[in-house]
Design a protein around this motif. Structure first.
Motif, short mmCIF file in Angstrom:
data_model
loop_
_atom_site.label_atom_id
_atom_site.label_comp_id
_atom_site.label_asym_id
_atom_site.label_seq_id
_atom_site.Cartn_x
_atom_site.Cartn_y
_atom_site.Cartn_z
N GLU A 163 0.84 -1.20 0.00
CA GLU A 163 0.00 0.00 0.00
C GLU A 163 0.87 1.25 0.00
OE1 GLU A 163 -3.61 0.27 0.09
OE2 GLU A 163 -2.81 2.21 -0.50
N ARG A 164 0.51 2.24 -0.83
CA ARG A 164 1.30 3.47 -0.90
C ARG A 164 0.52 4.70 -0.47
NH1 ARG A 164 4.13 1.71 -6.56
NH2 ARG A 164 1.98 1.63 -7.26
N ASP A 165 -0.76 4.52 -0.12
CA ASP A 165 -1.57 5.69 0.24
C ASP A 165 -1.13 6.20 1.61
OD1 ASP A 165 -3.85 7.37 1.18
OD2 ASP A 165 -4.70 6.71 -0.72
N GLU A 166 -0.82 7.49 1.67
CA GLU A 166 -0.29 8.04 2.93
C GLU A 166 -1.32 7.99 4.07
OE1 GLU A 166 -1.05 12.77 1.81
OE2 GLU A 166 1.00 12.04 2.11
N LEU A 167 -2.62 7.93 3.74
CA LEU A 167 -3.64 7.83 4.80
C LEU A 167 -3.45 6.55 5.61
CD1 LEU A 167 -6.91 8.91 2.93
CD2 LEU A 167 -5.43 10.32 4.39
N CYS A 168 -2.86 5.54 4.98
CA CYS A 168 -2.67 4.23 5.63
C CYS A 168 -1.30 4.11 6.30
CB CYS A 168 -2.81 3.11 4.60
SG CYS A 168 -4.34 3.15 3.64
N LEU A 169 -0.43 5.08 6.06
CA LEU A 169 0.97 4.93 6.49
C LEU A 169 1.47 6.09 7.36
CD1 LEU A 169 2.28 3.84 2.99
CD2 LEU A 169 2.08 2.34 4.99
N ALA A 199 -2.93 11.38 7.78
CA ALA A 199 -4.29 10.92 8.08
C ALA A 199 -5.03 11.96 8.91
CB ALA A 199 -4.24 9.58 8.80
N ARG A 200 -4.33 12.53 9.90
CA ARG A 200 -4.98 13.52 10.76
C ARG A 200 -5.28 14.81 9.99
NH1 ARG A 200 -1.81 12.04 16.38
NH2 ARG A 200 -3.31 10.42 16.98
N ALA A 201 -4.34 15.18 9.12
CA ALA A 201 -4.55 16.40 8.33
C ALA A 201 -5.76 16.25 7.41
CB ALA A 201 -3.30 16.70 7.49
N ALA A 202 -6.05 14.98 7.03
CA ALA A 202 -7.21 14.72 6.17
C ALA A 202 -8.50 14.57 6.97
CB ALA A 202 -6.96 13.48 5.32
N LEU A 227 -4.60 6.35 11.59
CA LEU A 227 -4.36 5.73 10.28
C LEU A 227 -5.63 5.05 9.76
CD1 LEU A 227 -0.85 3.99 10.52
CD2 LEU A 227 -1.42 6.27 9.63
N VAL A 228 -5.83 5.10 8.45
CA VAL A 228 -6.98 4.51 7.79
C VAL A 228 -6.57 3.12 7.28
CG1 VAL A 228 -8.59 4.73 5.85
CG2 VAL A 228 -7.85 6.78 7.11
N ALA A 229 -7.42 2.13 7.49
CA ALA A 229 -7.12 0.78 7.02
C ALA A 229 -7.36 0.69 5.51
CB ALA A 229 -8.00 -0.24 7.73
N PRO A 230 -6.45 0.03 4.77
CA PRO A 230 -6.78 -0.28 3.36
C PRO A 230 -8.05 -1.13 3.33
CG PRO A 230 -4.47 -0.82 3.86
CD PRO A 230 -5.15 -0.53 5.17
N PRO A 231 -8.86 -1.05 2.28
CA PRO A 231 -10.13 -1.80 2.26
C PRO A 231 -9.96 -3.29 2.58
CG PRO A 231 -10.01 -0.31 0.38
CD PRO A 231 -8.70 -0.19 1.08
N THR A 232 -8.93 -3.92 2.00
CA THR A 232 -8.80 -5.37 2.19
C THR A 232 -8.27 -5.75 3.57
OG1 THR A 232 -6.64 -5.30 1.08
CG2 THR A 232 -8.56 -5.92 -0.28
N PHE A 233 -8.03 -4.75 4.44
CA PHE A 233 -7.74 -5.04 5.84
C PHE A 233 -8.93 -5.80 6.48
CE2 PHE A 233 -7.44 -3.80 10.40
CZ PHE A 233 -6.12 -4.14 10.66
N ALA A 234 -10.06 -5.81 5.77
CA ALA A 234 -11.22 -6.60 6.23
C ALA A 234 -10.84 -8.05 6.50
CB ALA A 234 -12.33 -6.54 5.19
N VAL A 235 -9.86 -8.58 5.76
CA VAL A 235 -9.47 -9.98 6.01
C VAL A 235 -8.90 -10.13 7.42
CG1 VAL A 235 -8.96 -10.36 3.56
CG2 VAL A 235 -7.07 -9.94 5.13
N VAL A 236 -8.33 -9.06 7.96
CA VAL A 236 -7.73 -9.14 9.29
C VAL A 236 -8.82 -9.13 10.37
CG1 VAL A 236 -6.14 -8.06 10.91
CG2 VAL A 236 -5.60 -8.05 8.47
N LEU A 287 -15.31 3.80 6.49
CA LEU A 287 -13.89 3.47 6.59
C LEU A 287 -13.55 2.97 7.99
CD1 LEU A 287 -12.08 6.39 4.71
CD2 LEU A 287 -12.24 3.99 4.01
N VAL A 288 -12.54 2.12 8.06
CA VAL A 288 -12.03 1.62 9.34
C VAL A 288 -10.75 2.39 9.67
CG1 VAL A 288 -10.99 -0.38 10.48
CG2 VAL A 288 -13.09 -0.65 9.13
N VAL A 289 -10.69 2.87 10.92
CA VAL A 289 -9.58 3.71 11.36
C VAL A 289 -9.01 3.08 12.64
CG1 VAL A 289 -9.03 6.03 12.24
CG2 VAL A 289 -10.63 5.76 10.33
#
Lengths: 125, 146
Positions: B33-39, B44-47, B52-61, B95-97
């Motif tokens: 994942e390269r999206d800064e919201l996830c890293l 993430a806070r500025a947005a 941090l925001v979970a990538p969508p497929t973090f659902a598997v976790v 979204l999951v945070v």
């Protein structure tokens, strides 16, 4: 909306890192010897990691994690480490808000995910 | 092979998964994942996100502990040595945070038999601590016949 092709080459230890990150420690993904003992060519990629590459192709093009609303994949064949994957996305319908995207993932000239489709919203509004 | 159709509709107790910031980061790195919201916490806070925001497929976790319940249920009797993950679908809502507490329930939605193979479909539904639906997962499995 256009979704560029995404290419990625999983390194030799990717499946070990993904096992830890996802909690899926099935030995067919992390143990070369075990994988061969059950008739596989060697360690194979987790299907859900490959699915995550389909997701990433959409979110990188459309504007972040909030842009992907649905993704469905069918697993076909097996992916392996240390060979390039290409994720090819074709927009089938686009009503200006939501795009319906068909996705295929290929490796070594074979589809390892096909009949995949996604609903993608620009910027995730 | 014989399958137990009586388990169709079976539900299991809900499980709660607490989403950790470093787990999101670990997962994000593992999938490239390269999206800064996830890293990047500052990004993430500025947005406008709390963390941090979970990538969508973090659902598997966060859905994995729940979906494990039918996989390991003796009433279904799935033979792992013959199990193939045939397909997967996720539909996402909120979204999951990091910091979220995600409650997931799982139901056996279909069991069938075709050409000597067993087919098992499980559906996972996850909501956050505010009651908003975050993800519905559909897990399609094939148990190869002898």
């Amino acid at each position: 909306m256009e979704i560029p092709q995404l290419t990625v080459t999983p390194d030799r230890y990717l499946t070990v890192r993904y096992a830890g990150a996802s909690g899926d420690f099935n030995p067919i993904h992390i143990d070369e010897e075990f994988a061969r003992s059950v008739g596989l060519p060697g360690k194979i990629l987790h299907g859900l990691w490959t699915m995550a590459q389909c997701a990433r192709a959409q979110t990188e093009a459309a504007g972040g994690p909030q842009s992907l609303k649905r993704l469905a994949v069918t697993f076909r064949g097996m992916g392996v480490p240390e060979a390039e994957l290409t994720v090819t996305s074709t927009v089938r319908e686009d009503d200006g808000t939501t795009a319906r995207v068909d996705i295929v993932v290929e490796q070594n000239g074979r589809a390892i995910i096909r009949n995949a489709d996604a609903d993608v919203v620009r910027g995730g509004s | 092979m014989s399958v137990n159709h009586e388990a169709i509709g079976k539900r299991y107790d809900p499980l709660v998964y607490a989403v950790g910031r470093e787990k999101i980061r670990e997962y994000a790195h593992a999938i490239g994942e390269r999206d800064e919201l996830c890293l990047d916490l500052d990004a993430a806070r500025a947005a406008g996100f709390a963390d941090l925001v979970a990538p969508p497929t973090f659902a598997v976790v966060y859905q994995a502990p729940s979906v494990a319940l039918p996989y390991f249920d003796p009433e279904l009797g799935i033979d792992f040595t013959r199990l193939v993950h045939g397909g997967q679908e996720f539909a996402w809502g909120a979204l999951v945070v990091a910091g979220d507490e995600i409650t997931t329930t799982v139901e056996v939605t279909d069991i069938g038999e075709r050409a000597g193979n067993g087919f098992y479909t499980f559906q996972t539904r996850s909501t956050n601590q505010d009651g908003a639906e975050v993800c519905v997962g559909t897990w399609m499995n094939i148990v190869r016949g002898q």
